[in-house]
Write a protein that holds these residues in place. Structure first.
Motif, PDB file in Angstrom:
ATOM      1  N   PHE A  23       0.842  -1.301   0.000  1.00 37.13           N
ATOM      2  CA  PHE A  23      -0.099  -0.049   0.108  1.00 37.13           C
ATOM      3  C   PHE A  23       1.012   1.439   0.094  1.00 37.13           C
ATOM      4  O   PHE A  23       1.882   1.415   0.834  1.00 37.13           O
ATOM      5  CB  PHE A  23      -0.936   0.014   1.025  1.00 37.13           C
ATOM      6  CG  PHE A  23      -0.353  -0.146   2.348  1.00 37.13           C
ATOM      7  CD1 PHE A  23      -0.011  -1.506   3.065  1.00 37.13           C
ATOM      8  CD2 PHE A  23       0.020   0.953   3.459  1.00 37.13           C
ATOM      9  CE1 PHE A  23       0.682  -1.726   4.099  1.00 37.13           C
ATOM     10  CE2 PHE A  23       0.611   0.613   4.571  1.00 37.13           C
ATOM     11  CZ  PHE A  23       0.944  -0.631   5.007  1.00 37.13           C
ATOM     12  N   TYR A  24       0.448   2.233  -0.868  1.00 34.32           N
ATOM     13  CA  TYR A  24       1.281   3.341  -1.163  1.00 34.32           C
ATOM     14  C   TYR A  24       0.395   4.621  -1.069  1.00 34.32           C
ATOM     15  O   TYR A  24      -0.595   4.664  -1.713  1.00 34.32           O
ATOM     16  CB  TYR A  24       2.322   3.324  -2.539  1.00 34.32           C
ATOM     17  CG  TYR A  24       2.854   1.981  -2.395  1.00 34.32           C
ATOM     18  CD1 TYR A  24       4.296   1.856  -2.021  1.00 34.32           C
ATOM     19  CD2 TYR A  24       2.445   0.983  -3.358  1.00 34.32           C
ATOM     20  CE1 TYR A  24       4.838   0.972  -2.320  1.00 34.32           C
ATOM     21  CE2 TYR A  24       3.223  -0.168  -3.568  1.00 34.32           C
ATOM     22  CZ  TYR A  24       4.381  -0.371  -2.911  1.00 34.32           C
ATOM     23  OH  TYR A  24       5.168  -1.360  -3.163  1.00 34.32           O
ATOM     24  N   SER A  25       0.785   5.822  -0.519  1.00 33.97           N
ATOM     25  CA  SER A  25       0.135   6.744  -0.753  1.00 33.97           C
ATOM     26  C   SER A  25       0.340   7.565  -1.897  1.00 33.97           C
ATOM     27  O   SER A  25       1.623   7.297  -2.402  1.00 33.97           O
ATOM     28  CB  SER A  25      -0.013   7.799   0.650  1.00 33.97           C
ATOM     29  OG  SER A  25       1.397   8.409   0.516  1.00 33.97           O
ATOM     30  N   LEU A  26      -0.512   7.911  -2.701  1.00 30.98           N
ATOM     31  CA  LEU A  26      -0.296   8.673  -3.902  1.00 30.98           C
ATOM     32  C   LEU A  26       0.882   9.719  -3.856  1.00 30.98           C
ATOM     33  O   LEU A  26       0.722  10.496  -3.167  1.00 30.98           O
ATOM     34  CB  LEU A  26      -1.418   9.021  -4.645  1.00 30.98           C
ATOM     35  CG  LEU A  26      -1.065   9.571  -6.287  1.00 30.98           C
ATOM     36  CD1 LEU A  26      -0.601   8.576  -7.132  1.00 30.98           C
ATOM     37  CD2 LEU A  26      -2.365  10.160  -6.556  1.00 30.98           C
ATOM     38  N   ILE A  27       1.947   9.537  -4.759  1.00 35.13           N
ATOM     39  CA  ILE A  27       2.853  10.840  -4.645  1.00 35.13           C
ATOM     40  C   ILE A  27       2.322  11.547  -6.030  1.00 35.13           C
ATOM     41  O   ILE A  27       2.518  10.816  -7.173  1.00 35.13           O
ATOM     42  CB  ILE A  27       4.281  10.285  -4.400  1.00 35.13           C
ATOM     43  CG1 ILE A  27       4.522   9.740  -3.323  1.00 35.13           C
ATOM     44  CG2 ILE A  27       5.286  11.543  -4.672  1.00 35.13           C
ATOM     45  CD1 ILE A  27       6.036   9.184  -3.023  1.00 35.13           C
ATOM     46  N   LEU A  28       2.478  12.605  -5.965  1.00 35.96           N
ATOM     47  CA  LEU A  28       2.217  13.544  -7.023  1.00 35.96           C
ATOM     48  C   LEU A  28       3.507  14.148  -7.624  1.00 35.96           C
ATOM     49  O   LEU A  28       4.238  15.072  -7.080  1.00 35.96           O
ATOM     50  CB  LEU A  28       1.358  14.776  -6.938  1.00 35.96           C
ATOM     51  CG  LEU A  28       0.753  15.801  -7.989  1.00 35.96           C
ATOM     52  CD1 LEU A  28      -0.262  14.598  -8.674  1.00 35.96           C
ATOM     53  CD2 LEU A  28      -0.181  16.737  -7.521  1.00 35.96           C
ATOM     54  N   PHE A  29       3.762  13.515  -8.714  1.00 35.41           N
ATOM     55  CA  PHE A  29       5.095  14.044  -9.686  1.00 35.41           C
ATOM     56  C   PHE A  29       4.840  15.135 -10.503  1.00 35.41           C
ATOM     57  O   PHE A  29       3.931  14.921 -11.159  1.00 35.41           O
ATOM     58  CB  PHE A  29       5.987  13.007 -10.167  1.00 35.41           C
ATOM     59  CG  PHE A  29       6.326  11.952  -9.063  1.00 35.41           C
ATOM     60  CD1 PHE A  29       7.476  12.184  -8.339  1.00 35.41           C
ATOM     61  CD2 PHE A  29       5.641  10.481  -8.805  1.00 35.41           C
ATOM     62  CE1 PHE A  29       8.040  11.263  -7.450  1.00 35.41           C
ATOM     63  CE2 PHE A  29       6.153   9.902  -7.805  1.00 35.41           C
ATOM     64  CZ  PHE A  29       7.211  10.018  -7.083  1.00 35.41           C
ATOM     65  N   LYS A  30       5.788  15.977 -10.476  1.00 35.15           N
ATOM     66  CA  LYS A  30       5.612  17.023 -11.402  1.00 35.15           C
ATOM     67  C   LYS A  30       5.559  16.505 -13.061  1.00 35.15           C
ATOM     68  O   LYS A  30       6.412  15.555 -13.088  1.00 35.15           O
ATOM     69  CB  LYS A  30       6.684  18.299 -11.328  1.00 35.15           C
ATOM     70  CG  LYS A  30       6.368  19.290 -10.593  1.00 35.15           C
ATOM     71  CD  LYS A  30       7.269  20.380 -10.585  1.00 35.15           C
ATOM     72  CE  LYS A  30       7.021  21.334  -9.834  1.00 35.15           C
ATOM     73  NZ  LYS A  30       8.101  22.513  -9.537  1.00 35.15           N
ATOM     74  N   GLY A  31       5.090  17.038 -14.112  1.00 37.64           N
ATOM     75  CA  GLY A  31       4.972  16.685 -15.334  1.00 37.64           C
ATOM     76  C   GLY A  31       4.025  15.414 -15.571  1.00 37.64           C
ATOM     77  O   GLY A  31       4.184  14.882 -16.739  1.00 37.64           O
TER      78      GLY A  31
END
Ligand code: SF4
Length: 420
Positions: free
Chosen positions: A224-232
Motif C-alpha cells: 500500500f502506497y499513498s499517492l505521490i504527485l510528481f511534476k510533469g
C-alpha cells in the motif's frame, strides 16, 4: 516531508570508487568474500501498454521490441561465463518494470528457460512477476505454471472505477477482481496486489470498499502506497488545471494509512515491511530480503540496477545504448562502482528498518555510540520507536514515517563511519 524512496539516499556518498566492470567480475571469485550465500536476479522490462496518469517511472508506452528477450538471454549467457556467477546460487528472480507481461508468452518462457539452463536457481527459488490485470493473458498464465512462477505482484491500485479511470488503469474494478480470483483458482497461492490510497477525490468509503475486496479475495498480501504527485505527470496537470481535486493533506493520508493498518492487523495480517501487509506464512518476499542482506542482485535489461559481489552497476536506460552494451565485446557495463563494508553495514541497517525492527546486535560494533543513542532517544520521545532489551520496533507512526527514520539512521551512521 514524508518520503517513500529516499531511505538509501545517504549511501550515494559511498558509491564513487569506479572499477572496470569485466575485469573486476573476472577476479571476483578469488577476491570477494560473499556477504550472503543467497542471491537474486532482477529482470527489468521498461514497457507498458498504457501510461498511468500518476507514473513518473522511466518507461516506454509501447510493447517491447521483438528481440528484447533475446538481449536479456544474451546477458544471462554472458554473466554465466564468469566463474563467480557460475558458482552463485540464486534464491529469487524478480521480473519488474514497467510491465514485464508486455513480453509475449514465448519470450517469457525463453527467458525463464535460459535462467534455468545457464545459472543455478535454488530448488525452492521465489520467482516473482509483476503484471497488470489486463496484460495477464491465458497463454502467459500457462507459461508461468509450466515454468514455475510462484509469486505475483499485480498493479491494481484501486477497485473503484472512478479511481481507476483517474489513475489511467484499464478495465473496471470488477474485471480486476475477477481476473485475480481466476489466478488464485489456478492454484497460485502467493498473489499480492498494489493498492494506492489518498488519490484525488478518494473517500473513506471508497477505501473501505477496496479493503473489503482485498479481504474477500484471500490474497497472500498487498502493498500500500499513498499517492505521490510528481511534476510533469498527466495527473499533476489535471490537478493544476482544476480538472480534478487535489490530493488529501497529510492528516487525510495518515487517516487512510491507519484505516488500512487497523483493518488488516485486526484480521490477522502481519506487517512484512513498511508498505506491505501479508497473511502469516503466505509471502516472505525473499527478493527484498536478499537485497538488504547484501546478496547479489544480477540486474538484467534496459535500466536495470544490480550488484555483483562488491560492485554496483546500472544498465543504460536508453534502449539503443542498452542494445549497444549487450552487443559490445564484453557484453557488460563498462564501469561498476566498488562498495565497501561501510556501505554494506548501513544498507543492512536500512533494510532491517524496512522490515520494522532493528536488533541492537545489528548495530554492533557501534551500539554504544552517543550519536546513535541520541537519535534513538529522540525517536522514542516522538513516539516513533519502542525499545526493549534486544532492540527497537517501529510504532504505527514509526511505520508511517519509516523511510524517514531509516534515512536518519543512514545519515547518522554515515557520519560515524566516515568520521565527519
Ligand atoms: S503500469 Fe506501472 S510502470 Fe507502467 S505506467 Fe502504470 S505505474 Fe507506471
Amino acid at each position: 516531508m514524508r518520503s517513500h524512496h529516499d531511505a538509501e539516499a545517504p549511501l550515494r556518498a559511498l558509491i564513487s570508487n569506479r572499477v572496470n566492470f569485466a575485469e573486476h567480475l573476472k577476479s571476483m571469485h578469488n577476491t570477494y568474500t560473499r556477504k550472503s550465500q543467497r542471491n537474486a536476479i532482477y529482470i527489468h522490462v521498461p514497457y507498458c501498454t498504457r501510461r498511468c496518469t500518476f507514473c513518473n517511472l522511466p518507461h516506454f508506452t509501447r510493447l517491447p521490441p521483438s528481440d528484447y528477450h533475446k538481449l536479456i538471454i544474451k546477458e544471462i549467457r554472458t554473466y554465466s561465463s564468469y566463474q563467480y556467477v557460475k558458482e552463485s546460487v540464486y534464491h529469487a528472480v524478480y521480473f519488474g518494470g514497467g510491465t514485464p507481461t508486455t513480453l509475449s508468452a514465448t519470450a517469457l518462457r525463453e527467458i525463464l528457460q535460459a535462467l534455468k539452463s545457464n545459472l543455478t536457481l535454488a530448488p525452492d527459488a521465489e520467482l516473482t512477476i509483476e503484471t497488470t490485470v489486463s496484460d495477464l493473458t491465458e497463454d502467459k498464465i500457462a507459461v508461468f505454471k509450466e515454468e514455475g512462477i510462484n509469486r505475483f505482484s499485480i498493479g491494481v491500485q484501486t477497485f473503484c472505477d472512478r479511481g481507476r479511470r483517474l489513475l489511467g488503469r484499464l478495465g473496471t474494478g470488477k474485471y480486476a477482481a475477477a481476473k485475480i480470483s481466476s489466478l488464485l483458482d489456478e492454484g497460485f497461492k502467493n498473489v499480492s496486489i498494489d493498492l494506492i490510497y489518498n488519490y484525488p477525490g478518494q473517500s473513506e468509503d471508497d477505501l473501505e470498499e477496496d479493503l473489503g475486496i482485498i479481504e474477500s479475495l484471500n490474497l497472500a498480501g498487498f502493498s500500500f502506497y499513498s499517492l505521490i504527485l510528481f511534476k510533469g505527470t498527466p495527473l499533476y496537470r489535471m490537478i493544476n488545471m482544476g480538472k480534478c481535486p487535489p490530493l488529501g493533506d497529510l492528516k487525510q493520508e495518515w487517516r487512510f494509512f491507519e484505516m488500512i493498518l487497523d483493518y488488516f492487523l485486526d484480521r490477522g495480517f502481519e506487517l512484512l515491511e513498511l508498505s506491505k501487509l501479508v497473511q502469516p506464512g503466505r509471502d516472505n518476499y525473499e527478493y527484498l530480503r536478499i537485497r538488504y542482506e547484501n546478496g547479489d542482485v544480477l540486474g538484467l535489461g534496459a535500466g536495470a540496477g544490480g550488484r555483483v559481489g562488491d560492485m554496483l552497476y546500472m544498465n543504460p536506460v536508453n534502449e539503443e545504448d542498452y542494445r549497444r552494451q549487450v552487443s559490445s565485446a564484453t557484453g557488460l557495463p563498462i564501469m561498476g562502482f566498488k562498495v565497501d563494508d561501510r556501505y554494506d553495514f548501513i544498507h543492512y541497517v536500512v533494510g532491517r528498518l524496512q522490515f520494522g525492527r532493528l536488533e541492537w546486535r545489528d548495530l554492533a560494533p557501534y551500539n554504544d555510540s552517543a550519536c546513535l543513542h541520541r537519535l534513538i532517544d529522540k525517536l522514542e520521545k516522538e513516539g516513533l520507536v519502542l525499545t526493549d532489551s534486544r532492540g527497537l520496533s517501529l510504532t504505527k507512526a514509526g511505520i508511517f514515517w519509516g523511510n524517514n527514520i531509516a534515512r536518519e539512521f543512514a545519515t547518522t551512521l554515515l557520519k560515524l563511519l566516515t568520521n565527519e
